[in-house]
Design a protein around this motif. Structure first.
Motif, PDB file in Angstrom:
ATOM      1  N   MET A 151       0.982  -1.268  -0.088  1.00 51.49           N
ATOM      2  CA  MET A 151      -0.022  -0.072  -0.087  1.00 51.49           C
ATOM      3  C   MET A 151       1.059   1.391  -0.067  1.00 51.49           C
ATOM      4  O   MET A 151       0.796   2.300  -0.724  1.00 51.49           O
ATOM      5  CB  MET A 151      -0.853  -0.052   1.173  1.00 51.49           C
ATOM      6  N   LEU A 152       2.079   1.150   0.839  1.00 47.49           N
ATOM      7  CA  LEU A 152       2.737   2.447   0.770  1.00 47.49           C
ATOM      8  C   LEU A 152       3.388   2.706  -0.404  1.00 47.49           C
ATOM      9  O   LEU A 152       3.688   3.551  -0.956  1.00 47.49           O
ATOM     10  CB  LEU A 152       3.964   2.253   1.775  1.00 47.49           C
ATOM     11  N   ASN A 153       3.772   1.593  -0.906  1.00 50.71           N
ATOM     12  CA  ASN A 153       4.401   1.613  -2.340  1.00 50.71           C
ATOM     13  C   ASN A 153       3.518   2.409  -3.557  1.00 50.71           C
ATOM     14  O   ASN A 153       3.736   3.015  -4.369  1.00 50.71           O
ATOM     15  CB  ASN A 153       4.907   0.395  -3.092  1.00 50.71           C
ATOM     16  N   TYR A 154       2.358   1.911  -3.364  1.00 47.67           N
ATOM     17  CA  TYR A 154       1.259   2.396  -4.165  1.00 47.67           C
ATOM     18  C   TYR A 154       1.101   3.995  -4.141  1.00 47.67           C
ATOM     19  O   TYR A 154       0.958   4.751  -5.234  1.00 47.67           O
ATOM     20  CB  TYR A 154      -0.156   1.779  -4.074  1.00 47.67           C
ATOM     21  N   TYR A 155       0.838   4.227  -2.717  1.00 50.07           N
ATOM     22  CA  TYR A 155       0.692   6.007  -2.644  1.00 50.07           C
ATOM     23  C   TYR A 155       1.876   6.553  -2.976  1.00 50.07           C
ATOM     24  O   TYR A 155       1.956   7.783  -3.476  1.00 50.07           O
ATOM     25  CB  TYR A 155       0.223   6.124  -1.024  1.00 50.07           C
ATOM     26  N   ASP A 156       3.228   6.020  -2.874  1.00 46.90           N
ATOM     27  CA  ASP A 156       4.343   6.665  -3.255  1.00 46.90           C
ATOM     28  C   ASP A 156       4.650   6.908  -4.754  1.00 46.90           C
ATOM     29  O   ASP A 156       5.139   7.936  -4.984  1.00 46.90           O
ATOM     30  CB  ASP A 156       5.715   5.962  -2.801  1.00 46.90           C
ATOM     31  N   THR A 157       3.966   6.128  -5.514  1.00 47.44           N
ATOM     32  CA  THR A 157       3.994   6.313  -6.851  1.00 47.44           C
ATOM     33  C   THR A 157       2.777   6.907  -7.388  1.00 47.44           C
ATOM     34  O   THR A 157       3.000   7.570  -8.427  1.00 47.44           O
ATOM     35  CB  THR A 157       4.263   4.733  -7.370  1.00 47.44           C
ATOM     36  N   GLN A 158       1.585   6.828  -6.896  1.00 53.32           N
ATOM     37  CA  GLN A 158       0.535   7.381  -7.549  1.00 53.32           C
ATOM     38  C   GLN A 158      -0.162   8.557  -6.982  1.00 53.32           C
ATOM     39  O   GLN A 158      -1.069   9.154  -7.516  1.00 53.32           O
ATOM     40  CB  GLN A 158      -0.590   6.224  -7.157  1.00 53.32           C
ATOM     41  N   TYR A 159       0.671   9.197  -5.815  1.00 58.32           N
ATOM     42  CA  TYR A 159      -0.067  10.271  -5.209  1.00 58.32           C
ATOM     43  C   TYR A 159       0.024  11.539  -6.311  1.00 58.32           C
ATOM     44  O   TYR A 159      -1.036  12.287  -6.011  1.00 58.32           O
ATOM     45  CB  TYR A 159       0.754  10.753  -3.836  1.00 58.32           C
ATOM     46  N   PRO A 160       0.776  11.587  -7.217  1.00 61.80           N
ATOM     47  CA  PRO A 160       0.224  12.897  -8.296  1.00 61.80           C
ATOM     48  C   PRO A 160      -0.802  12.524  -8.985  1.00 61.80           C
ATOM     49  O   PRO A 160      -1.425  13.461  -9.214  1.00 61.80           O
ATOM     50  CB  PRO A 160       1.631  12.706  -9.348  1.00 61.80           C
ATOM     51  N   ASN A 161      -0.969  11.395  -9.427  1.00 57.08           N
ATOM     52  CA  ASN A 161      -2.144  11.059 -10.079  1.00 57.08           C
ATOM     53  C   ASN A 161      -3.481  11.357  -9.220  1.00 57.08           C
ATOM     54  O   ASN A 161      -4.537  11.879  -9.475  1.00 57.08           O
ATOM     55  CB  ASN A 161      -2.534   9.694 -10.504  1.00 57.08           C
ATOM     56  N   ILE A 162      -3.489  10.949  -7.943  1.00 58.26           N
ATOM     57  CA  ILE A 162      -4.558  11.140  -6.992  1.00 58.26           C
ATOM     58  C   ILE A 162      -4.841  12.776  -6.740  1.00 58.26           C
ATOM     59  O   ILE A 162      -6.034  12.983  -6.846  1.00 58.26           O
ATOM     60  CB  ILE A 162      -4.260  10.560  -5.628  1.00 58.26           C
ATOM     61  N   ILE A 163      -3.718  13.391  -6.586  1.00 56.46           N
ATOM     62  CA  ILE A 163      -3.852  14.968  -6.333  1.00 56.46           C
ATOM     63  C   ILE A 163      -4.419  15.598  -7.562  1.00 56.46           C
ATOM     64  O   ILE A 163      -5.204  16.381  -7.645  1.00 56.46           O
ATOM     65  CB  ILE A 163      -2.487  15.426  -5.971  1.00 56.46           C
ATOM     66  N   LYS A 164      -3.903  15.167  -8.810  1.00 56.99           N
ATOM     67  CA  LYS A 164      -4.459  15.617 -10.337  1.00 56.99           C
ATOM     68  C   LYS A 164      -5.879  15.432 -10.193  1.00 56.99           C
ATOM     69  O   LYS A 164      -6.669  16.370 -10.688  1.00 56.99           O
ATOM     70  CB  LYS A 164      -3.655  14.979 -11.257  1.00 56.99           C
ATOM     71  N   GLU A 165      -6.295  14.179  -9.810  1.00 53.82           N
ATOM     72  CA  GLU A 165      -7.843  13.941  -9.911  1.00 53.82           C
ATOM     73  C   GLU A 165      -8.340  14.796  -8.930  1.00 53.82           C
ATOM     74  O   GLU A 165      -9.699  15.395  -9.319  1.00 53.82           O
ATOM     75  CB  GLU A 165      -8.157  12.333  -9.779  1.00 53.82           C
ATOM     76  N   ALA A 166      -7.996  15.135  -7.743  1.00 49.69           N
ATOM     77  CA  ALA A 166      -8.812  15.742  -6.675  1.00 49.69           C
ATOM     78  C   ALA A 166      -8.965  17.074  -7.298  1.00 49.69           C
ATOM     79  O   ALA A 166      -9.786  17.970  -7.050  1.00 49.69           O
ATOM     80  CB  ALA A 166      -7.878  15.781  -5.255  1.00 49.69           C
ATOM     81  N   LYS A 167      -7.810  17.792  -7.953  1.00 51.85           N
ATOM     82  CA  LYS A 167      -7.977  19.130  -8.482  1.00 51.85           C
ATOM     83  C   LYS A 167      -8.838  19.380  -9.603  1.00 51.85           C
ATOM     84  O   LYS A 167      -9.460  20.281  -9.688  1.00 51.85           O
ATOM     85  CB  LYS A 167      -6.454  19.451  -9.045  1.00 51.85           C
ATOM     86  N   ARG A 168      -8.924  18.257 -10.439  1.00 50.21           N
ATOM     87  CA  ARG A 168     -10.156  17.944 -11.491  1.00 50.21           C
ATOM     88  C   ARG A 168     -11.359  18.258 -10.568  1.00 50.21           C
ATOM     89  O   ARG A 168     -12.494  19.146 -11.181  1.00 50.21           O
ATOM     90  CB  ARG A 168     -10.222  16.902 -12.199  1.00 50.21           C
ATOM     91  N   LEU A 169     -11.716  17.554  -9.659  1.00 47.69           N
ATOM     92  CA  LEU A 169     -12.800  17.443  -8.887  1.00 47.69           C
ATOM     93  C   LEU A 169     -13.246  18.978  -8.310  1.00 47.69           C
ATOM     94  O   LEU A 169     -14.376  19.351  -8.341  1.00 47.69           O
ATOM     95  CB  LEU A 169     -12.992  16.497  -7.784  1.00 47.69           C
ATOM     96  N   ALA A 170     -12.083  19.610  -7.719  1.00 47.22           N
ATOM     97  CA  ALA A 170     -12.305  20.825  -7.235  1.00 47.22           C
ATOM     98  C   ALA A 170     -12.794  21.718  -8.245  1.00 47.22           C
ATOM     99  O   ALA A 170     -13.233  22.808  -7.940  1.00 47.22           O
ATOM    100  CB  ALA A 170     -11.062  21.332  -6.629  1.00 47.22           C
ATOM    101  N   SER A 171     -12.247  21.639  -9.404  1.00 42.12           N
ATOM    102  CA  SER A 171     -12.365  22.619 -10.717  1.00 42.12           C
ATOM    103  C   SER A 171     -14.093  22.593 -10.879  1.00 42.12           C
ATOM    104  O   SER A 171     -14.472  23.402 -11.585  1.00 42.12           O
ATOM    105  CB  SER A 171     -11.466  22.471 -11.927  1.00 42.12           C
ATOM    106  N   LEU A 172     -14.549  21.388 -10.637  1.00 44.99           N
ATOM    107  CA  LEU A 172     -15.965  21.252 -10.681  1.00 44.99           C
ATOM    108  C   LEU A 172     -16.781  21.612  -9.617  1.00 44.99           C
ATOM    109  O   LEU A 172     -18.094  21.288  -9.219  1.00 44.99           O
ATOM    110  CB  LEU A 172     -16.287  19.572 -11.149  1.00 44.99           C
ATOM    111  N   GLN A 173     -16.303  22.079  -8.380  1.00 49.65           N
ATOM    112  CA  GLN A 173     -16.850  22.613  -7.358  1.00 49.65           C
ATOM    113  C   GLN A 173     -17.114  21.482  -6.392  1.00 49.65           C
ATOM    114  O   GLN A 173     -18.028  21.638  -5.297  1.00 49.65           O
ATOM    115  CB  GLN A 173     -18.036  23.543  -7.567  1.00 49.65           C
TER     116      GLN A 173
END
Length: 310
Positions: A151-173
């Protein structure tokens, strides 16, 4: 000390302190009826037991957004009865614990234990067996530790994509959904500090949006009434505005103006701003997490088909 410096110091301190201890990872507890044939009346006990096993082994079940699952499959190895009265039902159960990534359908491993359950009937026998599950059983802890490394390896490598998706959701309010996503990233992972920093930005944006709504609603009520009742209703809304909101000073000013105009003692007071900035930042982090958890609990829970684990 400037606000950004305080925030960065807090995030780095939190990440370091978690690294120094055990890394808390998010996991979903699931019981698929087709996967684990347990009497429905005993399923809730098994679910609660799995939650206890998770939390006692450094996992959190509070994060609403996670691809990781902890589940168990139950097999009846033997069944017998003890003479009464009352007659006792004895089950010998084989429990296979699984941890997996449901997105990639990657199984991290299994742990197998056997338990006996004795009770006055089938359901009580199951329940008594499930309550005997030891969260610190060597097989179980070994499985969970292996899963946590994956799980730690997943978040270490995938956190940029998770944050990117969060920013997309935020742009939609969709601030609350974005918060649940970004704050699922553990502080102990590589992106933990960045995720916490962005999570606070989202929290502030959402806070400002909600409190501006309260202010505008109060303005509308006061403009429409201009009497004591309108003043009371408007001040009730203004008193709910958070001291951290961008419109807080405007809300304080408006309440003073209303009280002065109606010339009556309206029993509403604005909440005072914090003076301790470190305390303020910690309160914001806790509040942001609470928003995400509350949003996740309000969503319809979905059950992933787990048959591929067998």
């Amino acid at each position: 000390m400037k606000r950004n410096s305080i925030l960065m110091a807090m995030c780095l301190w939190a990440a370091a302190s978690v690294h120094a201890q055990d890394c808390v990872m998010p996991v979903s507890i699931q019981l698929d009826e087709d996967f684990s044939a347990v009497p429905s009346a005993a399923s809730s006990v098994l679910y609660q037991t799995l939650n206890r096993v998770a939390t006692e082994n450094g996992l959190t079940t509070e994060a609403p957004t996670t691809p990781f699952v902890l589940t168990v499959h139950c097999d009846v190895l033997d069944k017998s009865n003890l003479p009464g009265p009352p007659i006792q039902t004895v089950y010998n159960l084989g429990l296979t614990f699984y941890m997996a990534d449901t997105y990639t359908q990657k199984k991290f491993g299994t742990a197998y234990i056997t338990l006996d359950g004795v009770g006055t009937g089938e359901v009580k026998s199951y329940i008594n067996a499930f309550r005997r599950i030891n969260a610190h059983n060597g097989e179980i802890t070994s499985l969970i530790n292996r899963g946590k490394r994956n799980m730690l390896n997943y978040y270490d490598t995938q956190y940029p994509n998770i944050i990117k998706e969060a920013k997309r959701l935020a742009s939609l309010q969709n601030f609350e959904e974005a918060l649940t996503m970004v704050l699922s990233i553990p502080l102990c992972s590589k992106g933990g500090s960045e995720a916490a920093k962005y999570g606070l930005q989202l929290y502030s944006q959402n806070l400002d949006r909600m409190n501006l709504f309260l202010l505008n609603r109060a303005k509308g009520l006061w403009a429409a009434g201009q009497d004591k009742q309108a003043a009371f209703d408007a001040c009730a809304l203004l008193a709910q505005i958070d001291p951290d909101a961008a419109c807080y000073d405007d809300a304080v000013k408006m309440m003073k103006e209303i009280k002065g105009q109606v010339r009556s003692d309206i029993d509403f007071e604005m909440r005072e701003k914090y003076h301790d900035q470190i305390q303020l930042e910690q309160a914001r982090i806790d509040a942001a997490k609470a928003v995400g958890v509350a949003y996740g609990k309000g969503q319809k829970q979905s059950t992933t088909n787990l048959m591929w684990l067998k």
